[in-house]
Structure formats: C-alpha cells, structure tokens
Write an enzyme that holds these catalytic residues in place. Structure first.
Site, PDB file in Angstrom:
ATOM      1  N   ASP A  99       0.849  -1.185   0.000  1.00  0.00           N
ATOM      2  CA  ASP A  99       0.000   0.000   0.000  1.00  0.00           C
ATOM      3  C   ASP A  99       0.892   1.245   0.000  1.00  0.00           C
ATOM      4  OD1 ASP A  99      -2.186   1.690   0.042  1.00  0.00           O
ATOM      5  OD2 ASP A  99      -3.181   0.726   1.720  1.00  0.00           O
TER       6      ASP A  99
ATOM      7  N   GLU B 190     -10.340   6.971   4.722  1.00  0.00           N
ATOM      8  CA  GLU B 190      -9.337   6.311   5.560  1.00  0.00           C
ATOM      9  C   GLU B 190      -9.389   6.827   7.000  1.00  0.00           C
ATOM     10  OE1 GLU B 190      -5.607   5.485   3.507  1.00  0.00           O
ATOM     11  OE2 GLU B 190      -6.517   5.978   1.597  1.00  0.00           O
TER      12      GLU B 190
HETATM   13  C1  BGC Z   1      -3.407  10.012  -1.739  1.00  0.00           C
HETATM   14  C2  BGC Z   1      -4.253   8.786  -1.604  1.00  0.00           C
HETATM   15  C3  BGC Z   1      -3.622   7.900  -0.652  1.00  0.00           C
HETATM   16  C4  BGC Z   1      -3.352   8.638   0.642  1.00  0.00           C
HETATM   17  C5  BGC Z   1      -2.666   7.732   1.529  1.00  0.00           C
HETATM   18  C6  BGC Z   1      -3.181  10.660  -0.395  1.00  0.00           C
HETATM   19  O1  BGC Z   1      -2.356  11.760  -0.498  1.00  0.00           O
HETATM   20  O2  BGC Z   1      -4.045  10.892  -2.584  1.00  0.00           O
HETATM   21  O3  BGC Z   1      -4.385   8.080  -2.796  1.00  0.00           O
HETATM   22  O4  BGC Z   1      -4.465   6.809  -0.450  1.00  0.00           O
HETATM   23  O5  BGC Z   1      -2.590   9.766   0.455  1.00  0.00           O
HETATM   24  O6  BGC Z   1      -2.157   7.672   2.573  1.00  0.00           O
HETATM   25  C1  BGC Z   2      -5.111   3.208   0.562  1.00  0.00           C
HETATM   26  C2  BGC Z   2      -5.408   2.199  -0.498  1.00  0.00           C
HETATM   27  C3  BGC Z   2      -5.290   2.818  -1.854  1.00  0.00           C
HETATM   28  C4  BGC Z   2      -3.941   3.493  -2.009  1.00  0.00           C
HETATM   29  C5  BGC Z   2      -3.769   4.165  -3.352  1.00  0.00           C
HETATM   30  C6  BGC Z   2      -3.853   3.978   0.300  1.00  0.00           C
HETATM   31  O1  BGC Z   2      -3.734   5.027   1.187  1.00  0.00           O
HETATM   32  O2  BGC Z   2      -5.011   2.555   1.813  1.00  0.00           O
HETATM   33  O3  BGC Z   2      -6.687   1.657  -0.301  1.00  0.00           O
HETATM   34  O4  BGC Z   2      -5.489   1.840  -2.827  1.00  0.00           O
HETATM   35  O5  BGC Z   2      -3.796   4.466  -1.014  1.00  0.00           O
HETATM   36  O6  BGC Z   2      -4.532   5.289  -3.474  1.00  0.00           O
END
Ligand code: BGC
Ligand code: BGC
Length: 618
Positions: free
Chosen positions: A316, A513
C-alpha cells in the site's frame, strides 16, 4: 487526441518477422515468461517491481527506468480533469513503456471504489456499504462491469478494488468501503464485483484487473491502536495538532486469534482468488503487533503457499516505509516477506537504489526478485496487456453514460433502508402541495458522494456531474406541487405555517481512511437544531441520512416520521426520489446493527441495538 493513436502498437507487438517468443501471443504464458525473464537485466527487473504515483514521475522516467506500473492516488487527476485528459495522460505513460528496450507495457492503477471516481463526469455509484444493503450480487456484478468500461475508456487496466474488509467497528473511517459485517456476504459481493470488473476474459480490452484489499484483517483493527499521524491537506478543517490528524483505528493493530483471522477475514480472499483475482494489496495494519507489510507467514506462507496465489502482492501507499526507520531495511523486510510490487508515492529513485543495493549485498536474493517479476509479468501476460491497444477515442462516451447513470440510479434505489415509517408517511404523493427540503446536503453532490470522489477525502460542493436529491425531487413532483429549499431549514419567507411534508437531509462530512476515524457518532448540534426547526414547519418529517455508517440518532427519533438510511449514494439522487415517491419499493436491509448509544460501536455490538441487523421496512 494526438498522442492517442495506435500507430506504434503494431511495431510494439511484433518486432520484425520472427517475433520474439515473449511477444507472440500464440505461445503459452509460461513460455513467454521464461523467454522474457531470461532477457531482463537486474535494473529492468527492479523497474517492474516499482509502481510510482503519476505526480512523481514523467513518461520519460517510465522509459528511462523501465517502470512496471503507474498509479493515480486519490485525486491524482490530470490538470484538466476530463475523461479525454485522463486517456491522454495514461496513454502517454503507456506509450513510454512501449518504447523501453523490451517494450513491457505498464499497469495503470487507480482507486475506482465507487465508479471511476477521480474523473469529473464519471458515474458515481453508491459506496460499498450501500451495495451491501442492497445485497444483490447481480447488481454488484453489473456495477463492476460498468466501472471497468469507464476505466478502460481512459486506458486504466487495474483497479484497487474491491475492498473485502470485514469491518468490526463503526468508528472506523473505512467502514463504508466494506460491504457488510458478515464475511459470507462480503465474499459474495466481492466475487460479484471481481467478475464484473474482469469480465469473461482477462484478455478483453474492456477487462480491468481487480485487487481485493487490504490483506489481512484491516477491518478488525482496534480503537486506539493506530500510530498514524497524517498531515491535514490544505482546504480541509479536520481537527489536529501542528497540522497533523491522528488516526485511531485505521492502520492500527488487530489482536484476534488465528482461527478468527482465518474464518472471518481470510474467507473473502479465498473466494476472491477462486473468482480469479490476480493482485492483492497488503494492509497498513498489523496482526498481533506485526505489520502485514512485513508478515512472511501471512503473505508468503498462507497467501502464496497455502492458498496457491500465483498473482502478485502490491504494497500500500508507502506502506513498506513503516517497517523500519531505515528505508533500505524497510524495503528488504517487505520484499522478503512477499511484497512483489512496491507502491512508491514519491521518491522512486530512492526505492530503485535501495533494491539494487539490497540485491548486490545479498539481502534480497535474485530468486526472490525473479519470483516477484515472474508474478508481475505473468499477470500482464495473462491479461493480454502486451497486446492491448490504447483506448479508442469513441470509448470516452461511456464515461458517465446514460446507461451507467441509470444503473447507478437503480443501485441507489435498492440500497436505501427504511428504518421508520409512522402512519405511512412514505411513499409521498407527487402532488403533495408543498414539500419543504432542508439541509445543505439536499443540494450538494459532494456530500451525496462522500470520500474518494474527485479528491481523496471528497469535498462538499458541485465537485462533479450528477443529480442532487433536490434536483430529483423537483423533477419528480407534479406541476401542482412545489418544492421549497432552505439549507438552514428556517423557511423564513414561507407564507404557510406548516407544509404537508418536510424532508431534512443530513450528511456526515466527507472523509476517507483514518480521517474518518471518529469516536462521537452522534449528530452534530447544527443538524439536530435543523431537524427541530423543520419539525415545527411540517406535518410529516422525513429524514434522509447520508453517512458512511450508522449514526446514533436515538434522541432525534421521536421527531422523525420517516427515516431513510441512504448511505453514500453517489451521483444519481434520482434513485432516492424514485423510492420516496413509491416508483420503486424499499428493499434495502441493514448489514450492520444500528447502535442505540455510543458505547455500541464495536461489532458485534453489545446490548440491544436500535435496529437489528437485517432490519429494513418494506
Ligand atoms: C493520496 C491517496 C492515498 C493517501 C494515503 C493521499 O495523499 O491521494 O491516494 O491513499 O494519500 O495515505
Ligand atoms: C489506501 C489504499 C489505496 C492506495 C492508493 C492507500 O492510502 O489505503 O486503499 O489503494 O492508497 O490510493
């Protein structure tokens, strides 16, 4: 679209008359793999193991470093966020990959977790919690298919979906990404989505690779165990200290025993692999104190060994960085534990250097590298990515098409759960003389869609195309009726003291998240005040709730005649109007018990809930 032609494809597919074994689709995947791997340098192999966020690399970098995959993170949109610009952006990277020495195409990954949700104008389907409430595999499969078609139209061939988490806490910010608290239903709908996304044949240009996530037991992390502190992005007013927001559950630790881990959380993965999933994403979370990204037993022994998974594991977003303060050590730990491709949001040169050094020092064996690369290339070959042309410009019409929007409208209608309906308040008559509509959310497509829409965290306001509930109500009522809107619910200029019907729309602010980890699941005071005001202005009060999870509204229930849980419905508000006016029936059921009080956030909840799991009036 100039650089959107297929002129270099034929050249790319068959170099010369006696095509190389790996380039000839007539050979078996394993024969092509052996041939290709034998030609690769260590640098090219490490390139394949690297996935980079598009904001951190150019097409020229893809060419120079023979990068294996590019992603757009949440909100990783081209400067002009149109489907055509998306197609051009992805195609630029793909064409750069074709120009590498071996011409290995890239996989381009996005989080299309409720439709192709970064793209302005794409169809936004209900988030999975709503699809869980609808509970129909056939519907979910059709949504998977429609999503794949919108993705393929822009050249995207990998979707970081479905989430097959089995959520165990209503306070978790990712609960809406999961379908249900029942592993069986999660598995069933997850499989349906994978079937839809991948279609009948992986080699079909309209097939998109699915990616069940986050392995394993992300949904069981416990309150207070997350150590993640995340910078609050500009324009968002989350509470924080020194600009940092503290996650509480997300990326935390799950302590359950192995039997529960397997029965509840591994279960949907088994089903997903049987359904043909080729990519699995490791979870940020830990099991019994050990991070999944470094978990050799669960990644390599259980997933690849016991379950016979022949595809690849993607880490991830900077997930492996968390394994050790020393980046090189972190890389070694993740790759040796079984991570095959590394999602590198920022400094890919640092990753490549760390990998190279690790191999040279013998910290990562060449066999491990070959195994990882074999897995990655096997998926590319199986999915026919080597033979895939760029998307045709005419396919762009599918993005946000009428057919997909009407599917989303159907999904919205079927996801609604009717929790209370006194004196048959619903369905409403279309000729109700006056319908008052209160709450900003009634006229706000951003609130209607929630997180993972255009931006990672979502955003209130007219962020994309769609019908708000207010638009939809206005369209639906008869000529003799009027719909009066006031976001505050005051209705100052209304000449009558009470209207026949009031509809109050309440929304959780968008989140994604750990930004959605929240202890207090009660309604904010402003919303309660709005309900109370509206109560005085109408004979019958209907409440429509947009939320990523059940909220505690026991205290407000007596004010409400009819209560509808609408989850995060997406762009097609007409699906709600269809049901409110009785053109479609209420069929959705609760897949999480609805808490009576705050102490009931942990699943399974203790004591009597306000509404039992399975509840939903017809
Ligand atoms: C991104 C997301 C990613 C997240 C993660 C963001 O800055 O746009 O895609 O999932 O950071 O930690
Ligand atoms: C998220 C994932 C996601 C990735 C890419 C991460 O922060 O946990 O679910 O696929 O970002 O955007």
């Amino acid at each position: 679209m100039e650089n959107h032609t297929n002129s270099s494809l034929s050249q790319h597919v068959s170099t010369g008359l006696n095509a190389l074994i790996y380039k000839d689709a007539g050979n078996t995947v394993e024969a092509r793999l052996d041939d290709l791997l034998a030609r690769m340098t260590l640098d090219e192999k490490i390139g394949q193991m690297t996935q980079v966020e598009k904001n951190s690399l150019t097409p020229e970098d893809v060419r120079q470093y023979a990068i294996g995959s590019v992603l757009s993170g949440g909100g990783g949109n081209p400067t002009r966020n149109t489907p055509a610009d998306w197609a051009a952006m992805v195609s630029d990277y793909q064409q750069a990959a074709w120009q590498t020495r071996l011409g290995i195409p890239i996989l381009y990954g996005v989080d299309a977790v409720h439709g192709h949700n970064n793209v302005f104008g794409a169809t936004i389907f209900p988030h999975n919690i709503g699809l869980g409430a609808a509970g129909d595999p056939d519907l979910v499969e059709r949504i998977g298919r429609a999503t794949a078609i919108e993705l393929a139209a822009t050249g995207v061939n990998w979707n970081f979906a479905p989430t097959v988490a089995v959520p165990q806490d209503l306070r978790w910010g990712r609960i809406y990404e999961g379908f249900a608290q029942d592993p069986q239903l999660v598995a069933e709908l997850g499989v349906a989505y994978i079937r839809g996304l991948q279609g009948d044949r992986l080699t079909d240009p309209l097939s998109v690779l699915a990616n069940p996530k986050h392995y394993l037991a992300d949904g069981a992390a416990e309150w207070g165990t997350s150590r993640m502190r995340f910078p609050i992005p500009p324009d968002y007013d989350y509470p924080g200290e020194n600009g940092m927001f503290a996650f509480t559950i997300d990326q935390g630790n799950t302590q359950i025993d192995e039997e529960t881990l397997r029965e509840v959380h591994l279960y949907p993965y088994k089903a997903a692999l049987e359904a043909g999933a080729q990519i699995v994403m490791a979870s940020f979370s830990s099991w019994q104190g050990k991070k999944l990204h470094g978990h050799h037993y669960l990644l390599t022994e259980v997933l690849k060994g016991e379950l016979g998974f022949a595809g690849f594991i993607i880490s991830d977003w900077a997930g492996m960085d968390q394994l050790d303060a020393d980046y090189s050590k972190a890389v070694v730990l993740a790759v040796n534990a079984g991570v095959d491709m590394c999602m590198v949001p920022w400094d890919f040169r640092r990753f490549i250097a760390a990998m190279k050094q690790a191999v040279e020092k013998g910290d990562v064996s060449l066999q491990r590298v070959d195994d990882a690369v074999r897995r990655i290339l096997r998926v590319k070959l199986m999915a026919g990515i080597f033979e895939r042309p760029l998307p045709q410009a005419s396919w762009l019409e599918w993005v946000g098409s009428l057919a997909h929007r009407s599917l989303a409208r159907e999904a919205v209608a079927r996801s609604l759960v009717l929790l209370k309906n006194e004196a048959q308040t619903l369905p409403l008559s279309k000729s109700t003389p006056t319908i008052l509509v209160g709450g900003q959310a009634a006229n706000d497509i951003g609130l209607q869609c929630g997180g993972w829409t255009i931006e990672w965290l979502g955003k209130p306001g007219p962020i994309t195309v769609g019908d708000t509930l207010l638009d939809s109500l206005k369209t639906a009522v008869s000529r003799s009726s009027r719909v009066v809107f006031d976001p505050t619910g005051v209705f100052e200029n209304l000449e009558i003291s009470q209207a026949e019907v009031g509809i109050a729309v309440i929304a959780e602010p968008p989140y994604a998240e750990g930004f959605g980890d929240r202890e207090d699941l009660t309604l904010p005071e402003e919303d309660v005040a709005m309900l109370e005001r509206m109560r005085t202005r109408c004979q019958r009060l209907v409440v429509v709730l947009y939320s990523g999870r059940p909220l505690v509204l026991t205290g407000q229930l007596p004010l409400i005649d009819a209560l509808v849980a609408a989850w995060l419905p997406g762009s097609e508000g007409r699906g709600i109007a269809d049901v409110l006016f009785g053109d479609q029936p209420f069929t959705g059921k609760l897949r999480y018990a609805w808490p009576r009080e705050l102490g009931q956030a942990r699943i399974p909840i203790s004591g009597a809930p306000l509404f039992e799991i399975g509840f939903g009036l017809a």
